[in-house]
Write an enzyme that holds these catalytic residues in place. Structure first.
Site, PDB file in Angstrom:
ATOM      1  N   HIS A 180       7.588   2.899  -0.319  1.00  0.00           N
ATOM      2  CA  HIS A 180       6.131   3.019  -0.404  1.00  0.00           C
ATOM      3  C   HIS A 180       5.593   2.927   1.021  1.00  0.00           C
ATOM      4  CE1 HIS A 180       6.143   2.154  -4.827  1.00  0.00           C
ATOM      5  NE2 HIS A 180       7.212   1.438  -4.489  1.00  0.00           N
ATOM      6  N   PHE A 181       5.287   4.067   1.625  1.00  0.00           N
ATOM      7  CA  PHE A 181       4.868   4.069   3.031  1.00  0.00           C
ATOM      8  C   PHE A 181       3.352   4.054   3.213  1.00  0.00           C
ATOM      9  CE2 PHE A 181       9.063   5.878   4.940  1.00  0.00           C
ATOM     10  CZ  PHE A 181       9.621   4.618   4.875  1.00  0.00           C
ATOM     11  N   ARG A 182       2.565   4.005   2.129  1.00  0.00           N
ATOM     12  CA  ARG A 182       1.135   3.649   2.159  1.00  0.00           C
ATOM     13  C   ARG A 182       0.205   4.683   2.770  1.00  0.00           C
ATOM     14  NH1 ARG A 182       2.253   0.154  -1.714  1.00  0.00           N
ATOM     15  NH2 ARG A 182       2.972  -1.900  -1.020  1.00  0.00           N
TER      16      ARG A 182
ATOM     17  N   HIS B  10      14.626  -0.343  -9.846  1.00  0.00           N
ATOM     18  CA  HIS B  10      14.633  -1.786  -9.584  1.00  0.00           C
ATOM     19  C   HIS B  10      14.903  -2.630 -10.840  1.00  0.00           C
ATOM     20  CE1 HIS B  10      10.544  -0.955 -10.768  1.00  0.00           C
ATOM     21  NE2 HIS B  10      10.106  -0.727  -9.553  1.00  0.00           N
TER      22      HIS B  10
ATOM     23  N   ASP C 134      12.836  -0.239  -2.368  1.00  0.00           N
ATOM     24  CA  ASP C 134      11.489  -0.523  -2.886  1.00  0.00           C
ATOM     25  C   ASP C 134      10.622  -1.103  -1.780  1.00  0.00           C
ATOM     26  OD1 ASP C 134       9.424  -0.532  -4.708  1.00  0.00           O
ATOM     27  OD2 ASP C 134      10.011  -2.395  -5.675  1.00  0.00           O
TER      28      ASP C 134
ATOM     29  N   HIS D 199       2.640  -5.024   2.876  1.00  0.00           N
ATOM     30  CA  HIS D 199       1.235  -5.421   2.783  1.00  0.00           C
ATOM     31  C   HIS D 199       0.860  -6.131   4.076  1.00  0.00           C
ATOM     32  CE1 HIS D 199       0.885  -4.381  -1.466  1.00  0.00           C
ATOM     33  NE2 HIS D 199       2.040  -4.995  -1.676  1.00  0.00           N
TER      34      HIS D 199
END
Length: 379
Positions: A66-68, A237, A310, A314
């Site tokens: 998840h590279f945002r 996961h 995964d 944040h």
């Protein structure tokens, strides 16, 4: 990659183990692996890289990051995520669709591809998110260039993508032919469990709130739908021993593949929550050592098809929030390989297992045939 290079003096890790060998790469592809490659290297004008005393592995594929970007550049963007991947020996990544906006249309997929072009130094592909709105047409989009596959969230997690009901899940499974990837937690139970959480609850309760039953109910539903529709599925996961046993007992073969994360393989409750607090918070949760032991067995014995980090960063301020308002997610694309090498050192994995889980595995699940172990023709 252009030009040629001879990697000499190292120990090459392949499907069958590790052995002393040299690797000649010509114009971005492996030309030959073995000894006595000096003449071929000279003919190709290859530069030389001394790998004496070192392992030589193929570039790993991380099939779950998840590279945002777009939406959360303060956490990470595609360029920085790509650099972190390369620093960890990961030369290809598949990125998830729960950005802002969600990646759930061809136009939004194209936007991500344009963002990655020229900024990502590794290979990449992006998932399309399955929704109630696109369930009947998403199969028409799954073969678009740069599409890693279809990702469906069955339980509420980070972001707004959610498909919680079986009729919509079945519509998605009946649209298209590629293997569909799932976050498997039962959303009705999650909502019921969170409704009972009191302010001040410690994060150590996270695996009891998002309990084993949340995962088991969802995965049982998913296996039934896979049998009913005949559509191949991939469960991300996996966090419980119960799900591993369920997959083994149902014996559905290649219809069902599962993925593990380093977080569930190397962290264990309650210690990780006592030591790291909300930094150890992810969905589905890290559980106790009884589950960890079975997950490690699944990694070693071939039950698990692959490992994905995964990777889900944040900000410091977000992770400092009190549970349960703190967001779930642990960064990891840069540390997967060092952790797996630690597992080899500690004796519960072999060097060749890393190739199986992080090179061959993603190719088996997602059909990426251009990447593989260090052998003639490999990228």
């Amino acid at each position: 990659m252009s030009g040629s290079i001879l990697i000499h003096g190292g120990t090459v890790v392949g499907r069958d183990g590790a052995a002393a060998a040299d690797v000649l790469i010509v114009d971005g592809r492996v030309s030959s692996v073995g000894t006595g490659l000096g003449a071929a290297a000279a003919a190709a004008g290859a530069s030389r890289l001394d790998a004496t005393g070192k392992l030589v592995l193929p570039g790993l594929t991380d099939p779950q990051v998840h590279f945002r970007e777009p939406g959360f550049p303060e956490k990470e963007d595609l360029a920085s995520g790509s650099l972190a991947a390369i620093a960890g020996g990961v030369t290809a990544f598949y990125e998830m669709p729960n950005t802002k906006p969600n990646t759930d249309t061809p136009e939004r997929l194209e936007d991500k591809l344009e963002r990655g072009a020229g900024r990502c130094l590794s290979d990449f592909a992006f998932f399309l998110g399955g929704t109630a709105e696109n369930a009947d047409v998403i199969g028409e989009w799954e073969s678009m260039p740069g599409c890693a596959g279809i990702k469906v969230f069955m339980g509420s997690s980070t972001g707004t993508l959610l498909v919680a009901d079986d009729p919509t899940l079945e519509r998605i499974l009946r649209s298209g032919t590629r293997r569909v990837t799932f976050h498997s937690e039962d959303d009705p139970r999650l909502k019921e469990r969170y409704a009972a959480v009191r302010p001040g609850t410690h994060v150590r309760e996270h695996p009891h709130i998002r309990d084993v039953e949340c995962a088991v109910r969802s995965t049982d539903r998913l296996l039934r739908l896979a049998e009913k529709t005949g559509r191949k599925i991939h469960i991300l996961h996996v966090s419980t021993a119960d799900e591993v046993r369920m997959v083994r007992e149902r014996g559905l073969g290649d219809l069902v593949t599962i993925e593990l994360t380093p977080n569930h393989l190397f962290l264990a409750a309650p210690d990780c929550y006592e030591e790291h607090g909300t930094w150890a918070q992810m969905n589905p949760p890290v559980r106790d050592r009884a589950h960890q032991e079975v997950l490690r067995e699944a990694a070693a014995d071939g039950t698990a098809a692959c490992i994905g980090s995964d990777h889900a960063p944040h900000t410091l301020a977000e992770k400092a929030k009190a549970f349960p308002t703190s967001p779930s997610g642990i960064a990891g694309v840069q540390t997967t390989l060092p952790l797996l090498l630690t597992a080899v050192r500690d004796g519960w994995l072999r060097h060749e297992d890393i190739v199986r889980l992080c090179v061959d595995g993603p190719a088996r699940v997602y059909g990426d045939t251009g990447r593989g172990p260090l052998a003639p023709g490999a990228l």
